[in-house]
Write an enzyme that holds these catalytic residues in place. Structure first.
Site, PDB file in Angstrom:
ATOM      1  N   THR A 101      50.758  43.427  40.276  1.00 18.16           N
ATOM      2  CA  THR A 101      50.064  43.434  41.545  1.00 18.16           C
ATOM      3  C   THR A 101      49.514  42.043  41.756  1.00 18.16           C
ATOM      4  OG1 THR A 101      49.493  45.713  41.112  1.00 18.16           O
ATOM      5  CG2 THR A 101      48.116  44.561  42.708  1.00 18.16           C
TER       6      THR A 101
ATOM      7  N   GLN B 128      56.938  52.208  42.167  1.00 17.12           N
ATOM      8  CA  GLN B 128      55.659  52.834  42.509  1.00 17.12           C
ATOM      9  C   GLN B 128      55.651  54.339  42.301  1.00 17.12           C
ATOM     10  OE1 GLN B 128      52.741  50.783  42.694  1.00 17.12           O
ATOM     11  NE2 GLN B 128      54.071  49.759  44.150  1.00 17.12           N
TER      12      GLN B 128
ATOM     13  N   ASP C  57      53.230  55.980  40.005  1.00 20.82           N
ATOM     14  CA  ASP C  57      51.823  56.196  40.346  1.00 20.82           C
ATOM     15  C   ASP C  57      51.537  57.635  40.778  1.00 20.82           C
ATOM     16  OD1 ASP C  57      50.844  53.763  39.638  1.00 20.82           O
ATOM     17  OD2 ASP C  57      50.767  52.926  41.649  1.00 20.82           O
TER      18      ASP C  57
ATOM     19  N   SER D  56      46.631  55.057  44.485  1.00 18.71           N
ATOM     20  CA  SER D  56      46.607  53.674  44.002  1.00 18.71           C
ATOM     21  C   SER D  56      45.223  53.300  43.506  1.00 18.71           C
ATOM     22  CB  SER D  56      46.995  52.751  45.156  1.00 18.71           C
ATOM     23  OG  SER D  56      46.836  51.409  44.780  1.00 18.71           O
TER      24      SER D  56
HETATM   25  O1  DON Z   1      48.677  50.898  42.949  1.00 21.95           O
HETATM   26  C1  DON Z   1      48.347  50.907  41.774  1.00 21.95           C
HETATM   27  O2  DON Z   1      47.319  51.382  41.367  1.00 21.95           O
HETATM   28  C2  DON Z   1      49.276  50.262  40.765  1.00 21.95           C
HETATM   29  N1  DON Z   1      50.625  50.333  41.224  1.00 21.95           N
HETATM   30  C3  DON Z   1      48.820  48.865  40.529  1.00 21.95           C
HETATM   31  C4  DON Z   1      49.585  48.182  39.430  1.00 21.95           C
HETATM   32  C5  DON Z   1      48.946  46.951  38.978  1.00 21.95           C
HETATM   33  O3  DON Z   1      47.904  46.577  39.439  1.00 21.95           O
HETATM   34  C6  DON Z   1      49.618  46.198  37.886  1.00 21.95           C
HETATM   35  N2  DON Z   1      49.091  44.861  37.833  1.00 21.95           N
HETATM   36  N3  DON Z   1      48.748  44.171  37.038  1.00 21.95           N
END
Ligand code: DON
Length: 643
Positions: A429, A468, A471, A500
Site C-alpha cells: 500500500t 485484494q 481482504d 480495508s
Molecule cells: O486494504 C487493506 O487493509 C490492505 N489491502 C492493505 C495492505 C497493506 O497496507 C500492505 N502494505 N504494506
C-alpha cells in the site's frame, strides 16, 4: 449518493486569492464585522491563515517532484494528489498502481470534507467455494495469486472522480498524467527500495509466474538492480489511453481486453476460451465498476476534530473507537509519571528512539483499547452496501464508557466484540498526503494489497493487478495474510468491497484549519501506527517527527499478543508481562506514516515521510530532499534466505 460539498469559492479547490488577503480584508472590516455579526466565514478567515506553501509527502522522490510541480504551477491539492498517484503507479510498482484501489479524503481549510471510496469489488461470479479445497479448507494462496486473487480495480475511476469533484478545473487528466507517461516511456533509475522489493519473497515467486512481469522486472531471470533503467512502454500506452478517454479508456476497449486476456492466461486458459461463471473478472465487471462518495466520519479527541474514512475502511471506526475509549481516561495524570528519556535525547532522534519513558498503566490502557476496537472490527465491519455496520452503536459514548470501566489492571485477551444485534433495517500500500497554500488537504491511500499485488502483470497493459480478494473473510476464522479474522460482515459476496485497514486521516484544529494530514501503508498496522502518532502528538506533546520515528506497538485482538518494535524500555515491557500481556518484540519495523503538520498559522507546513521506507516530504518551491536508504538485506534466521 454523491454528497458533493459545494464550498464557497474561496475555500474550494480553485486558486482563489490567498486567505491571507481575506484575513487582511477581514481585519480592515473588523469593526463593521463586529457590529453586524453573523459573518462567521470572515471571522474564521480573520482567525486562521492558510499555509504559506503547499507540500507533498509520498513514498518516492520522483512522484513527490511531480506533485510539487503541479502545486507550483497553480494546481490544487487534488490535482497534485492525482498526478503524484499516477507517477507512483510508474516508479513505485510495489504499491503505486492502476490495477488496485484505495480511499481519499478531501478536506478544505474550513472543514468541508468528502470521502471517496475507490476500493476494489468482487467480480459478479465470485464465489467463496472456489477458494476452498475438497475438505472445505481455505487454500490461502488462491486469494493472493492467480486470477481469483484479483478484485476489480478502482484506482483509475477513483483518481478521475477526485479530479472531477475537487480539482482546480485548470488541470486536465491529460496534463496531470503527462509526467507519469513520460516516466513510463523514457524510464527511470531503479532505486534501492524497488531493487530490494524485487529480491524479496513471496513477491519474487509470484512475479516470476507472470511472463510479462518476468520480462519487465527479471531480465535474464535476475531481478533488476539499483541504478538500472526501467522503461515501461505498455504502461505508458495504458496511461495515455486513460489520460485521453478517462475511465472508459481503462474499463473498456484495449485495456479491458488486455486485463481479461491476462487473467485467462494466468489461469492456464487460451485467451479466447469461453469460460462461463469463472469466478474472476470479466468484461461486465470492468464496465460496471463505480466509485462511492461517502460521508466522512468525524470524531473529537482532546480538543481536535478527527476527519477520517468510513467503512469499507475499518480504520476510521477503529481509530475513533480507540481514541474515544482513551479520551475518558486520565492520560495526562498518568503522563505525570511519563518522563522525557535522557538517553533518546542524547542519541538524537534516530528511528526507534523515543523521548518518552512510558509507564505501564498507560500502555495497558492503550493496548486494551486496541483489543476492543479490533474485536469489533472482526465481527461488525464490512462493506456498508452489503451489511449494516452499526457505527453509531460502536461509537456510542455510553457503551464505550462501560467498556472502558472493564479495562481493570490486567490484560483481557478474551475480550468479546460488541454483542447486541445490529438494528434490523438495516505488503502493499502507499500513501500520499498533500496540502496546498489554500489549506486544502488530500489524504489518499492506495493499494495492490501484497507487494506487487497478485504478481500478475497485464501483458499488453504494463500494470500489475491487485490481490485484494484476500481482504475478505473467505472462511470465518481463517486468518488472512495479515492474521486478521472476520465474520459474516466481511464475507465474500459478488460485487462486494472487501474490508480495508486503509485509514486516511485529517486532524482539524479549533474548527478553523487542518492541522495534521496523514496516512500509511501496513495492513492493520496502518490503524495502530497512526493511533500511536495521534496519542504521541495530541496527548503527550511529542514533536511530530519524533512521534513518527518512535517505536510502535500493534495489537489486533487475534492473535492475543501485542507486538512491539525495538526501542521500548524493557522495564515497562516486563511490567506489562506482569499484568498478563503477551509481549513480542520484533526486529522488523512496520508501516510508513506520511504526515504533514500545519502548526504555524500562515507558515510553511512541516512534513515527515517515515524513514521506515524511502519516501520524502517536499515543500513547494524547494528542491526534493534525498530519500532514506533501506537497510542491507538480512538473511532469514530460520531459512538463511536473503530478504
Ligand atoms: O486494504 C487493506 O487493509 C490492505 N489491502 C492493505 C495492505 C497493506 O497496507 C500492505 N502494505 N504494506
Amino acid at each position: 449518493m454523491r454528497p458533493q460539498p459545494r464550498p464557497p469559492r474561496w475555500t474550494s479547490g480553485s486558486r482563489r486569492p490567498p486567505t491571507r488577503r481575506a484575513a487582511l480584508a477581514a481585519a480592515a472590516l473588523a469593526p463593521l464585522l463586529l457590529a453586524t455579526c453573523g459573518q462567521p466565514d470572515l471571522l474564521e478567515a480573520f482567525g486562521w491563515e492558510t499555509p504559506s506553501r503547499g507540500m507533498v509527502v509520498a513514498e518516492h522522490p520522483l512522484a513527490v517532484e511531480v506533485g510539487l510541480k503541479v502545486l507550483r504551477e497553480g494546481g490544487n491539492a487534488a490535482d497534485a494528489a492525482v498526478a503524484t498517484a499516477l507517477a507512483l503507479a510508474v516508479v513505485y510498482p510495489q504499491a503505486g498502481n492502476l490495477g488496485g484501489g484505495g480511499f481519499a479524503l478531501w478536506v478544505t481549510h474550513r472543514g468541508d470534507a468528502s470521502a471517496l471510496d475507490f476500493r476494489e469489488t468482487a467480480p459478479v461470479t465470485a464465489d467463496a467455494a472456489r477458494y476452498l479445497d475438497f475438505d472445505g479448507e481455505l487454500v490461502p494462496e488462491r486469494a493472493k495469486s492467480g486470477p481469483l486473487a484479483v478484485g476489480v480495480p478502482g484506482t483509475p475511476a477513483g483518481l478521475q472522480a477526485l479530479l472531477e469533484a475537487h480539482g482546480s478545473g485548470s488541470w486536465s487528466l491529460r496534463r496531470l498524467a503527462r509526467p507519469a507517461i513520460e516516466l513510463a516511456r523514457e524510464g527511470f533509475r531503479v532505486d534501492p527500495w524497488l531493487a530490494k522489493a524485487l529480491r524479496a519473497e513471496p513477491a519474487r515467486t509470484r512475479l516470476m509466474k507472470s511472463p510479462a512481469a518476468r520480462r519487465r522486472f527479471y531480465p535474464g531471470g535476475e531481478p533488476l538492480r539499483e541504478g538500472q533503467r526501467l522503461k515501461q512502454p505498455e504502461l505508458a500506452r495504458t496511461l495515455d489511453r486513460f489520460a485521453r478517454f478517462g475511465s472508459p479508456g481503462f474499463y473498456g476497449g484495449e485495456t479491458a481486453r488486455a486485463i481479461v486476456r491476462e487473467l485467462r492466461r494466468s489461469a492456464g486458459l487460451e485467451p479466447d476460451d469461453a469460460v462461463p461463471a469463472q469466478g474472476w473478472i470479466d468484461f461486465p465487471d470492468l464496465e460496471r465498476y463505480e466509485v462511492r462518495w461517502r460521508e466522512p466520519l468525524r470524531g473529537r479527541f482532546r480538543g481536535k476534530e478527527i476527519v477520517t474514512m468510513p467503512p469499507p475502511s475499518s480504520g476510521g471506526v477503529a481509530v475513533l473507537e480507540v481514541l474515544a475509549l482513551l479520551d475518558g481516561l486520565p492520560l495526562e495524570t498518568e503522563a505525570a509519571g511519563l518522563e522525557r528519556g535522557e538517553e533518546a535525547r542524547r542519541g538524537g532522534f534516530e528511528l526507534g528512539t523515543d523521548d518518552l519513558v512510558w509507564n505501564d498503566r498507560l500502555l495497558h490502557w492503550w493496548i486494551e483499547a486496541l483489543r476492543v476496537a479490533f474485536a469489533d472490527r472482526a465481527v461488525h465491519l464490512g462493506d456498508p452496501d452489503f451489511h449494516v455496520v452499526p457505527i453509531e452503536e460502536l461509537l456510542d459514548p455510553e457503551r464505550l464508557a462501560a467498556e472502558r470501566a472493564r479495562f481493570g489492571q490486567r490484560a483481557r485477551p478474551d475480550v468479546a466484540a460488541w454483542a447486541e444485534a445490529p438494528r434490523p433495517e438495516g505488503t502493499e500500500t502507499t500513501h500520499v498526503s498533500v496540502v496546498d497554500s489554500d489549506g486544502n488537504a488530500v489524504s489518499l491511500t492506495t493499494t495492490l494489497n501484497s507487494s506487487f499485488g497478485s504478481g500478475i502483470l497485464v501483458e499488453d497493459g504494463g500494470f500489475l493487478l491487485n490481490n485484494q480478494m484476500d481482504d475478505f473473510a473467505i472462511r470465518p476464522d481463517a486468518p488472512n495474510q495479515f492474521g486478521l479474522v472476520g465474520s459474516e460482515a466481511n464475507a465474500l459476496e459478488a460485487l462486494k468491497r472487501p474490508l480495508s485497514s486503509m485509514t486516511p486521516i485529517v486532524v482539524r484544529d479549533g474548527g478553523h484549519a487542518n492541522s495534521l494530514v496523514m496516512g500509511s501503508p501496513g495492513g492493520p498496522r496502518i490503524i495502530t501506527s497512526q493511533i500511536g502518532v495521534l496519542l504521541r502528538t495530541l496527548v503527550f506533546r511529542q514533536d511530530p517527527r519524533a512521534a513518527v520515528l518512535a517505536p510502535r506497538l500493534h495489537q489486533q485482538w487475534r492473535p492475543a499478543r501485542t507486538e512491539f518494535e525495538e526501542g521500548w524500555q524493557q522495564a515497562v515491557l516486563d511490567r506489562l508481562g506482569a499484568r498478563g500481556h503477551e509481549v513480542l518484540v520484533k526486529t522488523e519495523r512496520w508501516a510508513s506514516v506520511q504526515l504533514i503538520a500545519l502548526d504555524e498559522r500562515g507558515g510553511p507546513p512541516v512534513g515527515i515521510s517515515d524513514p521506515r521506507r524511502g519516501g520524502v516530504a517536499g515543500l513547494e518551491g524547494e528542491p526534493v530532499p534525498a530519500p532514506h536508504l533501506p537497510l542491507p538485506d538480512q538473511p532469514d534466521p530460520l531459512t538463511g534466505e536473503v530478504r
